[in-house]
Design a protein around this motif. Structure first.
Motif, PDB file in Angstrom:
ATOM      1  N   ILE C   6       0.840  -1.200   0.000  1.00  0.00           N
ATOM      2  CA  ILE C   6       0.000   0.000   0.000  1.00  0.00           C
ATOM      3  C   ILE C   6       0.869   1.241   0.000  1.00  0.00           C
ATOM      4  N   ASN C   7       1.918   1.204   0.816  1.00  0.00           N
ATOM      5  CA  ASN C   7       2.840   2.335   0.835  1.00  0.00           C
ATOM      6  C   ASN C   7       3.370   2.606  -0.554  1.00  0.00           C
ATOM      7  N   ASN C  10       0.747   4.223  -2.625  1.00  0.00           N
ATOM      8  CA  ASN C  10       0.582   5.630  -2.239  1.00  0.00           C
ATOM      9  C   ASN C  10       1.747   6.457  -2.753  1.00  0.00           C
ATOM     10  N   SER C  13       1.557   7.084  -6.502  1.00  0.00           N
ATOM     11  CA  SER C  13       0.533   8.041  -6.952  1.00  0.00           C
ATOM     12  C   SER C  13       0.896   9.445  -6.485  1.00  0.00           C
ATOM     13  N   TYR C  14       1.464   9.542  -5.298  1.00  0.00           N
ATOM     14  CA  TYR C  14       1.900  10.862  -4.830  1.00  0.00           C
ATOM     15  C   TYR C  14       2.993  11.396  -5.745  1.00  0.00           C
ATOM     16  N   THR C 252       7.143   8.848   1.672  1.00  0.00           N
ATOM     17  CA  THR C 252       6.109   7.923   2.104  1.00  0.00           C
ATOM     18  C   THR C 252       6.674   6.899   3.074  1.00  0.00           C
ATOM     19  N   VAL C 255       7.897   8.457   6.385  1.00  0.00           N
ATOM     20  CA  VAL C 255       6.772   8.795   7.252  1.00  0.00           C
ATOM     21  C   VAL C 255       6.319   7.584   8.054  1.00  0.00           C
ATOM     22  N   THR C 256       6.331   6.444   7.397  1.00  0.00           N
ATOM     23  CA  THR C 256       5.723   5.282   8.052  1.00  0.00           C
ATOM     24  C   THR C 256       6.739   4.477   8.847  1.00  0.00           C
ATOM     25  N   SER C 257       7.952   5.001   9.007  1.00  0.00           N
ATOM     26  CA  SER C 257       8.890   4.230   9.824  1.00  0.00           C
ATOM     27  C   SER C 257       9.196   5.003  11.097  1.00  0.00           C
ATOM     28  N   SER C 292      10.107   9.518  10.757  1.00  0.00           N
ATOM     29  CA  SER C 292       8.838  10.066  10.278  1.00  0.00           C
ATOM     30  C   SER C 292       8.815  11.582  10.451  1.00  0.00           C
ATOM     31  N   MET C 294      11.541  13.383  10.324  1.00  0.00           N
ATOM     32  CA  MET C 294      12.552  13.957   9.431  1.00  0.00           C
ATOM     33  C   MET C 294      12.039  14.041   8.003  1.00  0.00           C
ATOM     34  N   PRO C 296       9.995  15.663   6.236  1.00  0.00           N
ATOM     35  CA  PRO C 296       9.953  16.913   5.469  1.00  0.00           C
ATOM     36  C   PRO C 296      11.315  17.402   5.017  1.00  0.00           C
TER      37      PRO C 296
END
Ligand SMILES: Nc1ncnc2c1ncn2[C@@H]1O[C@H](COP(=O)(O)OP(=O)(O)OP(=O)(O)O)[C@@H](O)[C@H]1O
Ligand SMILES: Nc1ncnc2c1ncn2[C@@H]1O[C@H](COP(=O)(O)OP(=O)(O)OP(=O)(O)O)[C@@H](O)[C@H]1O
Ligand SMILES: CC(C)C[C@H](N)C(=O)O
Ligand SMILES: [Mg+2]
Ligand SMILES: [Mg+2]
Lengths: 391, 243, 322, 249, 409
Positions: C6-7, C10, C13-14, C252, C255-257, C292, C294, C296
């Motif tokens: 899923i990541n 995402n 598509s992002y 992505t 963010v999720t880690s 997550s 960091m 940005p």
């Protein structure tokens, strides 16, 4: 005579809507107060000063208004500015005795402002984030379906405070609830929240607590809807300007709001004001702390004027310290120890307008807030670490 | 009237400084005219003025119609080719791409009396004329040697099939036998009915090539005449070419 | 595994969305050398126009008309302002577009107000395309992806080895000479700029309802698109495409880690030190920083590394020749 | 003893082999002219020597010190200076400032930020001297960008000697000048090269034979001959490769 | 092209300017005025430091606020140390500390960015700027989150009765610092280094072939510029007694770039003009009109298109024109012309402004505005006559301008 109050809030830029809405509310209520003589012969007027949501701007404005002879300032969009203002005002009052300035806070809700950083010159009429969290968690605690909670917030003091409080209070009230995840994301720069949602789903959370506001909240909720996440959002700012429009249907029944009074709580006066405001400004009367503030101030002024003919702001401040008012049908009062207003809080749900218990919608979305539970002031009230130095 | 190019009372400026102060001459079809003068006399400026890349006053007629004041691409489309002093090759394109750019995009040059019976220049002709370019056709033009760049610039402007070529200091920095080559090239070009306005330092070269000679001095035309007149008029040469 | 898939989805598509945003900018930047600060504003304008016209005649018209209008505006800007500035070089143009961004923002607010507007995804494109395990992949995201790829194709036509492409490349360095060869450089520049702005508009019309359409949206897109084009290498489409993908995926997954430097160093650090002794200097902050959080800054870190290690970007062609 | 010594210097870029093992010695105080057809690799050689391009193999010694792989400014500091084929100036600075910049390093007031430039006597003096040498006084405060081609080249040369290097490389100093200018330039070159060693690329044979003590002939990236003018003139190989028809022009 | 004062003129103007600056606080002693003056000084220092890069060295930095911002943070921390008593340092030297901080970070980041020039440099600076700004949010212990770090400049014993509590004392301190910095920077442009800086701007490669290391040149200039930027940050810290992360923001970097450009690099004091404008804009304009951002944007666009050399460029060209006119004694004609132009412009602007204001009042009736009064005439969005008159003003202005330009040809 008249009390001039400088509204130091963003009147331009991304936060302009918030600032303008509150400013108009102030004007609206002030007119009402002046015509109905809440403070006897004395009048209250508000003037807007655009701080562009910037700290330094606000500080220069403070200098300006001090020059122009304002003795009262009010601000409420952003704890950053709030904290800076407290600090600056303390200095100013210490350096210019006899010209003290009093800061009436209508919405910057960082608890520190009434705890570690509390000041005699600062009065807060919004419930701080801890109080809101207290009420919110009590509400959640009662809901037995909630097993796993996920915390997500903007990575700045407000967000961090919310997360901190949520953990602490849930642990106290429902040890069995487990915090399955916690995220602090950069403020106003995330474009795609689906990774976060994905994370939330993976954690199997059934409730999400967030202090987000503005686009960050709207996008979060939209993304949740898109990846049909079946968990409720427990929010602070789902009613703040712009969010209702942006989330729209996506939030129905999923988004809960903790906050002070909103127009769908029955109150003749409240409804009247809401309608009047809508007619005059084509906008929602959402920041009701303005009413609380003006009502209290008026009361304090009458008390102060009894003591001496001319209105000395310091006297008003002292009077304000333990003023009590009727806030749309429920008693509310200023707490002397930390100058934190004590008022009832409401947890409400985002639903379709039905002419009966949900009469007012927000931002013409046809959707509005329906109270799920009301919390009397004492429930949310918090102990304070404030040692106030009085002049 | 069979004037290809006609300048009357042409003035040119760089900001404040007034470089050309009333230049008058004309060029007939298929003739080679050499534009002489000391350094700084304003010869390059004169060519720039014709191409409309400097601020000018006065009139320039090409094939009888007024071209002064037009943007330079229109002047070029009207059928004038230009080989500037600093060859202005496109450093970060390949040689071939440079040449391709010489060919005008779907624009047929104004049909002048010569245009029909003129054998059109194709990429291949250019390569046969300058074999070295064919060798290097895929290298970046910026790294070519001075001489090669000169040839490239010349070939590029030929591919535009002009009726009039303005050439500024073509032999600058060229080795003698390349210069010989160039002379032959110019002859061929001349045969093909293209008129040439040539700015050249090396007087003997100019003498070999040109049918007519124009000398600029102090931004004005001080001489306009044939080879004989020039050769005989020592005094003039002394005054305007040597010192 | 599910999580990862899923990541990935995402992220992709992002990334395509990012590419969409930056495509027009790349075009303009690489061909005209104009750092168009107003690009994001054209994107915003596209969103608002898309909203208005889909309100009038339906979504598809909006999708069609918004880009056209922005393109025309872009052409006007080029024709009547930038063209005159071109001689003064990059900085002038850059500052002009900077000012333009301000003005456009104000104008948008004058027309559509200061609040967010309810620009919704059309019903035709509602619903899910397919579901990976439990999470749906919406039709709309698919639609965006397709459009982005279409853009890529279109721009290859322009940038690619067409004669026009050549003319523009040459005109980048020596416009005078290109004109002297009989090419109408100004007009071509105008087209390109228009096209770039049109693409921005399209991105807006498509992205506006995926994200939130509000006056702040331009600022929100902000500098990330610049990172993309620089990372990709100036003048390189495939570069900017890859860059957007890279950034998207990276963010992505970051963010999720929940990994933090502390976790990495734990084995080496003595427990107390790790905890809070170092607290006073933000060092502990650094250590407790989660990946997550960091996320940005990651793009900028990459950008810096790239610029220092390979200044002409992923695919950029080095253009300094002695 | 030699000032500059090239030993089997090779330069290949991509497939193009531009310099194929150049051997060359520049003796102290001599004027050596490097001639050769276009594209022979003369400018490339200059680039390699002055560190603008790095040679693929071979050795370059400047006063017995190997300078291969040094950055340009290091090489220059070691007492070398060069001019460029297409002049390469600070076009928005005045002529005088151009010369000042050129003189500064040697005058030892580089990177000085605690004293005014106008107080840097040595710099000013040098600049003045060169200015008169080039006789560009009347152009003194014009921007270098607005000089004529010839004047620019003159300034170019002036700048390359202002640093007071004792090994000077000039790339086609007289290109694009008429006789008068060329003659002036020749006298200038004579003056500046007095007591220095000079290596120059030149196509104008009058100039070459008038100035050069020795002539090196380069063809296709190799020195095919390096000798006194007379011998060069009579060298059949050179005749074939290059000089065959210079008398024609 | 750069325009150098003859030295004597420089001295005179320097003296007059300093005199004016030093007298200003006495003339206008209201807090607001002092606040205004102080902010102008601070921004001027910042702008001058920025121009050291842009105008002098030809380096376009998108992240210059980083250095002033970090300087500011260094300053507030220093001030806190001082009031704690851990450091014993006179408050008046805090800007120096800030400057050193700026210098340090300038050297640190400059080591990366000075490698490159041109666009690459700009992009690196952009990256650094974003990085530092975003990174600052991650270390609340140093940068105090979004609340920032505040400090108290009144600490220790008052020296000669100067506690720096009252605004006026701080204002004077800052003015003095400003004069010092301005002087130093001007001097710098006269030194060999300054000359070389403009040479590296012109043609870095050639400089290398004159024995100089272009990178080292850029690095040095960066260091200087960053030092002064840091000082500017320190001054702002003294004035506001707080440093927040938006001191580091891209917005800051952007605005200093814009206003330096608008001020123009044709005169040494050009950037200062820009700074003044910036403060006027942010202090007054936003107070009197809601459309201030529109005006700001328009200003940029107009400046770039019609005065590419910035305000100072205009001044220089105009003064040259006057000199020429005097020379050919056509002064009267010139004056007449310029007056005509001025009048036309005034008409046009007033028309445009009134139109814009009316537009805003008509569009956002609920917002609170002052009412528009021009020469005693009141305008309101409700009655058409005001619209009409505004249009007439506008049209008249345009017509005049056009006819003037025609007559010129
Ligand atoms: N860009 C420019 N700005 C200002 N003046 C210029 C510019 N270019 C040339 N000039 C001046 O114009 C005059 C004529 O220049 P031009 O290049 O036409 O000379 P020329 O006859 O071509 O001689 P040569 O080509 O041998 O230098 C010269 O005095 C030169 O100083
Ligand atoms: N970077 C490069 N890449 C490929 N080939 C190159 C490069 N630099 C030079 N060359 C080739 O090397 C050869 C020598 O170039 P160079 O400029 O040294 O010739 P030159 O002797 O100076 O000729 P001229 O007298 O015309 O200047 C030329 O054929 C050129 O095309
Ligand atoms: C703008 C407001 C929603 C900000 C919020 N009140 C805070 O404390 O930061
Ligand atoms: Mg010339
Ligand atoms: Mg060469």
């Amino acid at each position: 005579d008249t009390i001039k109050i400088a509204v130091i809030d963003p009147m331009s830029g991304p936060f302009a809507p918030v600032g303008l809405n509150t400013f108009n509310s102030f004007k609206f209520i002030a007119d009402k107060a002046n015509t109905e003589k809440w403070a006897g012969e004395h009048r209250i007027v508000f003037d807007a000063f655009d701080n562009k949501a910037g700290v330094q701007e606000s500080l220069s404005l403070l200098k300006t208004v001090a020059d122009k002879g304002y003795r009262f300032v009010t601000q409420g969009t952003g704890s950053a500015v709030g904290l800076a203002l407290i600090d600056a005002i303390n200095k100013h009052n210490q350096r210019n005795p006899g010209k003290e300035i009093i800061y009436l806070n209508h919405g910057s809700i960082d608890p520190d402002m009434t705890n570690s950083k509390c000041s005699f010159w600062h009065f807060r009429f919004d419930a701080n984030s801890d109080m809101k969290m207290e009420a919110l968690t009590s509400f959640m605690a009662a809901d037995k379906n909630i097993k796993k909670v996920y915390l997500i917030g903007q990575n700045y003091s407000h967000g961090q405070q919310v997360a901190r409080a949520a953990k602490a209070y849930l642990a106290r009230k429902r040890p069995d609830i487990q915090i399955v995840g916690e995220d602090l994301h950069p403020i106003a720069s995330v474009k795609d929240f689906s990774p976060y949602i994905n994370k939330i789903k993976a954690s199997g959370a059934d409730a999400v607590i967030t202090g987000n506001w503005g686009t960050d909240l709207a996008l979060l909720i939209k993304a949740g809807k898109e990846m049909n996440l079946n968990a409720n959002f427990y929010t602070y700012y789902a009613s703040s300007t712009g969010v209702p429009t942006a989330m729209g249907e996506a939030g129905i029944d999923k988004v809960k709001l903790i906050g002070y009074w909103h127009p769908n709580n029955f109150s003749k006066l409240g409804s009247a004001i809401t309608q009047g405001y809508k007619e005059q400004y084509k906008d929602d009367f959402s920041s009701t702390s303005t009413y609380a503030m003006i009502a209290s101030l008026a009361k304090a002024m009458t008390i102060a004027s009894k003591q001496s003919a001319d209105l000395d702001p310091v006297k008003i401040a002292f009077a304000l310290e333990d003023v009590q008012i009727d806030f749309f049908g429920t008693p509310a009062s200023m707490r002397k120890t930390d100058h934190q207003f004590q008022q009832a809080l409401y947890v409400s749900n985002w639903v379709k307008v039905n002419g009966k218990d949900v009469r007012f919608d927000q931002e013409n979305t046809g959707l509005g807030w329906k109270t799920l539970q009301k919390f009397e002031p004492y429930v949310a009230s918090q102990a304070t670490s404030c040692q106030m130095k009085r002049p | 009237m069979n004037h290809l190019l006609q300048l009357n009372n042409l003035h040119a400026y760089y900001g404040q400084s007034h470089i050309l102060r009333g230049v008058n001459f004309d060029i007939r079809p298929a003739e080679v005219v050499a534009l002489l003068g000391r350094n700084g006399a304003g010869r390059s400026t004169c060519l720039k003025a014709i191409m409309g890349t400097v601020k000018t006053e006065g009139e320039i007629h090409y094939c009888g119609k007024l071209i002064s004041g037009l943007p330079s691409f229109m002047i070029a489309q009207a059928g004038i080719g230009y080989v500037p002093e600093s060859r202005e090759i496109f450093a970060n394109l390949t040689v071939e791409q440079n040449l391709l750019l010489g060919i005008k995009l779907g624009i047929k040059p104004e049909k002048t009396s010569q245009a029909e019976n003129k054998n059109k220049w194709q990429l291949e002709d250019a390569y046969t004329l300058f074999p070295i370019l064919k060798e290097r056709s895929q290298t970046q033009a910026g790294v070519l040697s001075g001489g090669e760049q000169q040839m490239l610039a010349l070939a590029r402007s030929l591919l535009g099939n002009p009726d009039l070529l303005l050439i500024d200091e073509p032999t600058e920095g060229l080795a003698p036998q390349i210069i010989q080559q160039l002379l032959d090239v110019f002859q061929t070009i001349k045969q093909s009915g293209v008129a040439i306005l040539l700015v050249e330092q090396k007087l003997n070269l100019a003498l070999q090539l040109a049918d007519r000679f124009i000398i600029l001095g102090h931004g004005q035309t001080v001489f306009n005449g044939s080879r004989e007149e020039l050769q005989n008029n020592i005094q003039l040469r002394k005054e305007w070419l040597e010192i | 595994m599910e999580f990862f898939l899923i990541n990935l989805l995402n992220g992709l598509s992002y990334g395509l969305l990012l590419f969409m945003l930056s495509a027009g900018l790349t075009l303009i930047f690489s061909m005209l050398g104009v750092l168009n600060f107003a690009h994001a504003s054209f994107y915003m304008l596209g969103a608002y126009l898309g909203y208005s016209f889909s309100g009038l005649w339906g979504y598809w018209y909006g999708l069609l008309i918004a880009p056209i209008i922005t393109a025309c505006l872009g052409m006007l800007v080029e024709r009547f302002a930038l063209r005159r500035l071109h001689v003064q070089g990059q900085l002038a143009e850059l500052l002009f577009t900077f000012g333009l961004a301000y003005v456009m923002l104000e104008i948008v607010q004058l027309i559509w107000g200061k609040l967010a507007i309810p620009y919704r995804i059309p019903d035709a494109l509602q619903g899910t395309l397919f579901t990976v395990y439990s999470s749906p992949f919406t039709i709309y995201r698919g639609f965006v992806a397709v459009l982005a790829l279409a853009m890529l194709g279109l721009m290859y036509l322009v940038l690619g080895r067409t004669r026009i492409g050549l003319v523009i490349q040459a005109a980048l360095t020596q416009p005078r000479m290109v004109e002297a060869l009989g090419h109408n450089v100004p007009r071509i520049f105008m087209w390109i700029f228009g096209l770039g702005c049109g693409l921005a508009g399209l991105a807006g019309a498509v992205g506006g309802n995926l994200l939130v359409t509000e006056p702040g949206m331009a600022a929100n897109v902000g500098s990330i698109i610049f990172v993309v084009i620089v990372l990709g290498g100036i003048g390189s489409l495939s570069g900017s495409f890859l860059a957007s993908m890279l950034i998207a995926l990276l963010q992505t997954f970051a963010v999720t880690s929940d990994l933090s430097l502390l976790d990495v160093f734990k084995p080496f650090l003595s427990a107390p030190l790790a905890a809070d002794n170092v607290g006073t200097f933000g060092l502990s902050g650094l250590l407790n920083l989660r990946l997550s959080q960091m996320a940005p800054v990651l793009p900028f870190i990459i950008l810096l590394l790239m610029l220092i290690w390979r200044p002409h970007g992923l695919f950029g062609t080095k253009s300094e020749v002695n | 003893m030699n000032v500059l010594k090239l030993d089997q210097v090779k330069l290949r870029i991509g497939h193009a082999e531009i310099l194929r093992g150049v051997n060359l010695e520049l003796n102290a105080g001599e004027r050596l002219a490097l001639i050769g057809p276009n594209g022979a690799g003369k400018s490339s050689l200059f680039n390699v020597i002055s560190g603008r391009q790095r040679c693929s193999s071979g050795q370059i010694y400047l006063r017995e010190k190997s300078i291969v792989g040094l950055t340009p400014h290091k090489i220059i500091r070691h007492g070398l200076s060069r001019s460029f084929q297409s002049s390469n100036l600070f076009s928005a600075l005045s002529v005088f400032d151009n010369l000042c910049c050129a003189a500064m390093w040697k005058a030892g007031s580089a990177y000085t930020f605690w004293r005014r430039l106008s107080r840097q006597r040595r710099v000013i003096e040098t600049a003045e001297r060169i200015l008169t040498l080039l006789d560009l006084q009347q152009r003194r405060s014009d921007l270098a960008g607005t000089l004529t081609y010839a004047e620019q080249k003159t300034l170019e040369i002036g700048m390359s000697v202002a640093g007071d290097a004792n090994c000077i490389l000039l790339d086609e100093p007289t290109a694009g000048m008429n006789r008068t200018e060329t003659n002036k330039m020749m006298t200038l070159i004579r003056q500046i090269s007095a007591g220095r060693s000079l290596l120059m690329v030149e196509h104008d044979m009058q100039v070459v034979f008038a100035l050069a003590d020795r002539i090196a002939v380069m063809v296709q990236g190799q020195i095919i001959a390096c000798d006194t003018p007379e011998r060069i003139r009579s060298n059949p190989q050179v005749q074939a490769a290059y000089l065959s028809d210079w008398t024609a022009t | 092209m750069r325009y150098q004062f003859p030295i004597s003129a420089t001295v005179i103007s320097a003296i007059t300017i300093s005199a004016l600056l030093l007298l200003a606080p006495l003339a206008f002693s209201s807090n607001a005025a002092l606040n205004f003056i102080t902010q102008i000084c601070i921004t001027s220092v910042f702008a001058l430091s920025f121009n050291l890069l842009l105008g002098q060295t030809g380096l376009l930095s998108f992240g210059h606020a980083v250095y002033s911002g970090l300087g500011a943070f260094a300053a507030v921390h220093a001030m806190n140390r001082i009031s704690e008593g851990t450091w014993s340092l006179p408050i008046s030297l805090v800007p120096l500390v800030a400057g050193l901080a700026g210098l340090f970070f300038g050297a640190l980041f400059g080591w990366l960015s000075s490698k490159k020039s041109g666009l690459t440099f700009s992009m690196i600076s952009l990256g650094i700027g974003e990085l530092v700004f975003a990174g600052a949010a991650m270390f609340p212990t140093i940068f105090g989150g979004e609340g920032g770090v505040s400090a108290n400049r009144v600490s220790g014993t008052a020296w000669l009765g100067i506690s720096f509590g009252p605004q006026i004392e701080v204002t004077y301190l800052i003015i003095i610092w400003t004069l010092l910095v301005a002087g130093t920077i001007y001097f710098l442009t006269l030194t060999p280094l300054g000359k070389l800086a403009s040479a590296v701007r012109e043609n870095a490669e050639r400089l290398a072939f004159l024995g100089f290391d272009p990178r080292w040149m850029r690095f040095l200039m960066l260091c200087f510029s960053c030092f002064f930027a840091g000082v500017a940050g320190g001054l702002s810290a003294l004035h506001f007694e707080i440093a927040t992360t938006d001191n580091l923001s891209m917005l800051r970097s952007g605005s200093i770039l814009l206003f330096t450009y608008i001020g123009g690099t044709a005169l040494f004091l050009g950037p200062v003009l820009g700074a003044v404008l910036a403060i006027v804009m942010s202090v007054f304009l936003s107070e009197i009109t809601p459309a201030w951002q529109l005006y700001l944007g328009t200003l940029f666009m107009l400046t770039v298109s019609f005065a590419p050399q910035g305000i100072s460029g205009l001044l220089v060209t105009y003064s040259n024109a006057i000199r020429l006119a005097i020379h050919q004694n056509r002064l009267r004609i010139l004056m007449g012309l310029s007056f005509a132009y001025f009048a036309a412009a005034a008409l046009l602007c007033s028309g445009a402004v009134i139109l814009i204001e009316l537009l805003y009042r008509w569009r956002f009736p609920i917002e609170s505005f002052r009412e528009i009064v021009l020469l005693g005439a009141h305008f309101s969005a409700q009655n058409n006559s005001s619209w009409a008159s505004a249009f007439i003003l506008f049209g008249l202005g345009i017509f005049l301008l056009c006819s003037l330009r025609k007559s010129q040809r």
